[in-house]
Design a protein around this motif. Sequence first.
Motif, PDB file in Angstrom:
ATOM      1  N   THR A   1       0.851  -1.190   0.000  1.00 59.55           N
ATOM      2  CA  THR A   1       0.000   0.000   0.000  1.00 59.55           C
ATOM      3  C   THR A   1       0.885   1.237   0.000  1.00 59.55           C
ATOM      4  OG1 THR A   1      -1.745  -1.135   1.241  1.00 59.55           O
ATOM      5  CG2 THR A   1      -1.754   1.271   1.294  1.00 59.55           C
ATOM      6  N   ASN A   2       0.623   2.152  -0.911  1.00 60.44           N
ATOM      7  CA  ASN A   2       1.440   3.353  -1.027  1.00 60.44           C
ATOM      8  C   ASN A   2       0.902   4.472  -0.130  1.00 60.44           C
ATOM      9  OD1 ASN A   2       2.130   5.854  -3.541  1.00 60.44           O
ATOM     10  ND2 ASN A   2       3.536   5.026  -2.036  1.00 60.44           N
ATOM     11  N   VAL A   3       1.715   4.885   0.836  1.00 57.02           N
ATOM     12  CA  VAL A   3       1.386   6.013   1.720  1.00 57.02           C
ATOM     13  C   VAL A   3       2.633   6.897   1.771  1.00 57.02           C
ATOM     14  CG1 VAL A   3       0.496   6.742   3.956  1.00 57.02           C
ATOM     15  CG2 VAL A   3      -0.062   4.454   3.082  1.00 57.02           C
ATOM     16  N   PRO A   4       2.798   7.836   0.824  1.00 54.81           N
ATOM     17  CA  PRO A   4       4.017   8.635   0.764  1.00 54.81           C
ATOM     18  C   PRO A   4       4.329   9.339   2.080  1.00 54.81           C
ATOM     19  CG  PRO A   4       2.716   8.949  -1.218  1.00 54.81           C
ATOM     20  CD  PRO A   4       1.860   8.168  -0.263  1.00 54.81           C
ATOM     21  N   PHE A   5       5.604   9.312   2.475  1.00 54.20           N
ATOM     22  CA  PHE A   5       5.997   9.934   3.737  1.00 54.20           C
ATOM     23  C   PHE A   5       5.702  11.426   3.743  1.00 54.20           C
ATOM     24  CE2 PHE A   5       9.764  10.834   1.197  1.00 54.20           C
ATOM     25  CZ  PHE A   5      10.124  12.110   1.613  1.00 54.20           C
ATOM     26  N   SER A   6       5.654  12.039   2.557  1.00 57.03           N
ATOM     27  CA  SER A   6       5.386  13.476   2.473  1.00 57.03           C
ATOM     28  C   SER A   6       4.014  13.831   3.045  1.00 57.03           C
ATOM     29  CB  SER A   6       5.487  13.954   1.028  1.00 57.03           C
ATOM     30  OG  SER A   6       4.591  13.229   0.193  1.00 57.03           O
ATOM     31  N   GLU A   7       3.120  12.847   3.110  1.00 53.42           N
ATOM     32  CA  GLU A   7       1.796  13.100   3.677  1.00 53.42           C
ATOM     33  C   GLU A   7       1.839  13.287   5.189  1.00 53.42           C
ATOM     34  OE1 GLU A   7      -0.809   9.982   2.432  1.00 53.42           O
ATOM     35  OE2 GLU A   7      -0.635  10.467   0.283  1.00 53.42           O
ATOM     36  N   ASN A   8       2.988  13.035   5.802  1.00 59.94           N
ATOM     37  CA  ASN A   8       3.141  13.285   7.240  1.00 59.94           C
ATOM     38  C   ASN A   8       3.319  14.765   7.538  1.00 59.94           C
ATOM     39  OD1 ASN A   8       3.179  10.477   7.778  1.00 59.94           O
ATOM     40  ND2 ASN A   8       5.377  10.388   7.363  1.00 59.94           N
ATOM     41  N   LEU A   9       3.556  15.567   6.499  1.00 58.63           N
ATOM     42  CA  LEU A   9       3.960  16.959   6.681  1.00 58.63           C
ATOM     43  C   LEU A   9       2.892  17.946   6.230  1.00 58.63           C
ATOM     44  CD1 LEU A   9       7.564  16.644   5.204  1.00 58.63           C
ATOM     45  CD2 LEU A   9       6.948  16.633   7.630  1.00 58.63           C
ATOM     46  N   ASN A  10       2.892  19.097   6.884  1.00 61.06           N
ATOM     47  CA  ASN A  10       2.121  20.239   6.406  1.00 61.06           C
ATOM     48  C   ASN A  10       2.904  20.916   5.280  1.00 61.06           C
ATOM     49  OD1 ASN A  10      -0.131  20.181   8.272  1.00 61.06           O
ATOM     50  ND2 ASN A  10       1.299  20.861   9.859  1.00 61.06           N
ATOM     51  N   GLU A  11       2.284  21.883   4.646  1.00 60.11           N
ATOM     52  CA  GLU A  11       2.943  22.591   3.543  1.00 60.11           C
ATOM     53  C   GLU A  11       4.183  23.346   4.007  1.00 60.11           C
ATOM     54  OE1 GLU A  11       0.193  25.041   1.468  1.00 60.11           O
ATOM     55  OE2 GLU A  11      -1.027  23.364   0.727  1.00 60.11           O
ATOM     56  N   ASP A  12       4.246  23.695   5.298  1.00 60.85           N
ATOM     57  CA  ASP A  12       5.396  24.432   5.812  1.00 60.85           C
ATOM     58  C   ASP A  12       6.567  23.520   6.160  1.00 60.85           C
ATOM     59  OD1 ASP A  12       4.479  23.192   8.098  1.00 60.85           O
ATOM     60  OD2 ASP A  12       4.031  25.033   9.192  1.00 60.85           O
ATOM     61  N   GLY A  13       6.421  22.210   5.950  1.00 57.95           N
ATOM     62  CA  GLY A  13       7.512  21.293   6.212  1.00 57.95           C
ATOM     63  C   GLY A  13       7.556  20.741   7.617  1.00 57.95           C
ATOM     64  N   PHE A  14       6.619  21.173   8.457  1.00 56.85           N
ATOM     65  CA  PHE A  14       6.521  20.633   9.807  1.00 56.85           C
ATOM     66  C   PHE A  14       5.575  19.429   9.809  1.00 56.85           C
ATOM     67  CE2 PHE A  14       8.285  24.712  10.713  1.00 56.85           C
ATOM     68  CZ  PHE A  14       8.899  24.625  11.962  1.00 56.85           C
ATOM     69  N   TYR A  15       5.802  18.535  10.740  1.00 51.75           N
ATOM     70  CA  TYR A  15       4.897  17.393  10.872  1.00 51.75           C
ATOM     71  C   TYR A  15       3.483  17.868  11.196  1.00 51.75           C
ATOM     72  CZ  TYR A  15       8.205  13.468  10.829  1.00 51.75           C
ATOM     73  OH  TYR A  15       9.112  12.500  10.453  1.00 51.75           O
ATOM     74  N   LYS A  16       2.524  17.141  10.680  1.00 47.36           N
ATOM     75  CA  LYS A  16       1.136  17.389  11.060  1.00 47.36           C
ATOM     76  C   LYS A  16       0.954  17.070  12.538  1.00 47.36           C
ATOM     77  CE  LYS A  16      -0.634  16.474   6.405  1.00 47.36           C
ATOM     78  NZ  LYS A  16      -1.407  15.573   5.522  1.00 47.36           N
ATOM     79  N   SER A  17      -0.153  17.494  13.099  1.00 45.26           N
ATOM     80  CA  SER A  17      -0.369  17.322  14.536  1.00 45.26           C
ATOM     81  C   SER A  17      -0.480  15.851  14.905  1.00 45.26           C
ATOM     82  CB  SER A  17      -1.643  18.050  14.969  1.00 45.26           C
ATOM     83  OG  SER A  17      -2.786  17.370  14.463  1.00 45.26           O
ATOM     84  N   GLU A  18      -0.246  15.579  16.178  1.00 45.53           N
ATOM     85  CA  GLU A  18      -0.381  14.214  16.681  1.00 45.53           C
ATOM     86  C   GLU A  18      -1.776  13.660  16.390  1.00 45.53           C
ATOM     87  OE1 GLU A  18       1.584  13.865  20.835  1.00 45.53           O
ATOM     88  OE2 GLU A  18       1.309  16.007  20.475  1.00 45.53           O
ATOM     89  N   ALA A  19      -2.792  14.495  16.592  1.00 41.79           N
ATOM     90  CA  ALA A  19      -4.173  14.043  16.401  1.00 41.79           C
ATOM     91  C   ALA A  19      -4.443  13.670  14.953  1.00 41.79           C
ATOM     92  CB  ALA A  19      -5.146  15.128  16.863  1.00 41.79           C
ATOM     93  N   ILE A  20      -3.964  14.483  14.016  1.00 44.21           N
ATOM     94  CA  ILE A  20      -4.189  14.216  12.594  1.00 44.21           C
ATOM     95  C   ILE A  20      -3.455  12.943  12.172  1.00 44.21           C
ATOM     96  CG2 ILE A  20      -3.671  15.038  10.268  1.00 44.21           C
ATOM     97  CD1 ILE A  20      -4.277  17.862  11.258  1.00 44.21           C
ATOM     98  N   LEU A  21      -2.215  12.794  12.624  1.00 48.59           N
ATOM     99  CA  LEU A  21      -1.442  11.613  12.268  1.00 48.59           C
ATOM    100  C   LEU A  21      -2.038  10.355  12.892  1.00 48.59           C
ATOM    101  CD1 LEU A  21       2.152  13.084  12.562  1.00 48.59           C
ATOM    102  CD2 LEU A  21       1.007  12.375  10.455  1.00 48.59           C
ATOM    103  N   LYS A  22      -2.528  10.480  14.108  1.00 50.04           N
ATOM    104  CA  LYS A  22      -3.132   9.313  14.759  1.00 50.04           C
ATOM    105  C   LYS A  22      -4.384   8.877  14.014  1.00 50.04           C
ATOM    106  CE  LYS A  22      -4.432   7.384  19.213  1.00 50.04           C
ATOM    107  NZ  LYS A  22      -4.426   7.571  20.677  1.00 50.04           N
ATOM    108  N   GLU A  23      -5.209   9.835  13.617  1.00 50.67           N
ATOM    109  CA  GLU A  23      -6.415   9.503  12.862  1.00 50.67           C
ATOM    110  C   GLU A  23      -6.053   8.835  11.538  1.00 50.67           C
ATOM    111  OE1 GLU A  23     -10.499  11.649  11.154  1.00 50.67           O
ATOM    112  OE2 GLU A  23      -8.840  12.864  11.910  1.00 50.67           O
ATOM    113  N   LYS A  24      -5.034   9.370  10.878  1.00 52.91           N
ATOM    114  CA  LYS A  24      -4.611   8.838   9.576  1.00 52.91           C
ATOM    115  C   LYS A  24      -4.150   7.390   9.694  1.00 52.91           C
ATOM    116  CE  LYS A  24      -0.955   9.503   6.107  1.00 52.91           C
ATOM    117  NZ  LYS A  24      -1.784   9.616   4.906  1.00 52.91           N
ATOM    118  N   TYR A  25      -3.253   7.133  10.625  1.00 54.98           N
ATOM    119  CA  TYR A  25      -2.649   5.806  10.690  1.00 54.98           C
ATOM    120  C   TYR A  25      -3.510   4.776  11.411  1.00 54.98           C
ATOM    121  CZ  TYR A  25       1.457   7.591   8.380  1.00 54.98           C
ATOM    122  OH  TYR A  25       2.293   8.147   7.440  1.00 54.98           O
ATOM    123  N   THR A  26      -4.295   5.177  12.370  1.00 52.48           N
ATOM    124  CA  THR A  26      -5.219   4.204  12.962  1.00 52.48           C
ATOM    125  C   THR A  26      -6.282   3.816  11.944  1.00 52.48           C
ATOM    126  OG1 THR A  26      -6.480   6.031  13.963  1.00 52.48           O
ATOM    127  CG2 THR A  26      -4.872   4.910  15.364  1.00 52.48           C
TER     128      THR A  26
END
Length: 285
Positions: free
Chosen positions: A201-226
């Motif tokens: 399954t393709n889940v590009p690592f770039s999707e972990n980041l906001n447009e400013d290059g910082f990681y997305k919030s813990e809540a957003i990442l948790k929702e995505k990966y769970t």
Amino acid sequence: MSKLLSSLINPEDLLQLKNSSEIILIDARAGINAEENYKNEHLKSARYVDLNRDLATVENDPANGGRHPLPSFEKFSEVLSNIGISPESHVVIYDDKNGSNAAARFWWMLRAVGHEKVQVLNGGLQAAIKAGFAVSSEIENFAKTENYIVTEWKLALADIEDVENARNNSNNIVIDVRDKNRFDGLTEPLDLIAGHIPGATNVPFSENLNEDGFYKSEAILKEKYTGLLGNKNPEDVIVHCGSGVTACHTLLAMDYAGIEIPKLYVGSWSEWSRNDRELATKQSN
């Protein structure tokens, strides 16, 4: 292993700690001229590690372990001691690719040997400079430490046979974090053959980041990966990339989100594609 620190530290928080003798700052930029770039300008007090020399054993045949196989325990122990890291050190690592290059790889390796006080600088070098962190071109002087004992990788690893068994098993999920064009086989800048592991399954690592290059919030990442993993156990999840480096960016994102770190397939596409294994592209799916 218990989690004592967030996997990430923001530049503003690092600035508050910049004079702390407990902080060991590591520049993990990789690629052509990376060490020269470090010598020309780096965050003040940062020490340098080289992906190929320090964080991998690249003289091996990529068909056996990929382009960036893990170093021996003896070699990694020597690297840690040479750059002054002890088991008690608070290590902060940065690169110039939003943590997606060797910073996340070094973070994973330290966590994998049981080192808990390690963080990646959110936003990387550029964000730290923008926040006002001092830079330097001076040679950084520091003392080596006594032998840092390394005896095992305590985080889960997968080998090529594990991936073969998992890729068509509904109880498992194999995640490829490379960009979509590489996954689809439309381009391949680093390895001999373009495409992906069938069933991945393709889940590009770039999707972990906001447009400013910082990681997305813990809540957003948790929702995505769970949502992606569902009820699967960490031992049934395998994450890979081209050579086991950028995959660590996604493992860091999961850890940051409070999700147990799944298996890393270090050999990744660079090993799989050199071993006469079944291959897939967008056209063949």
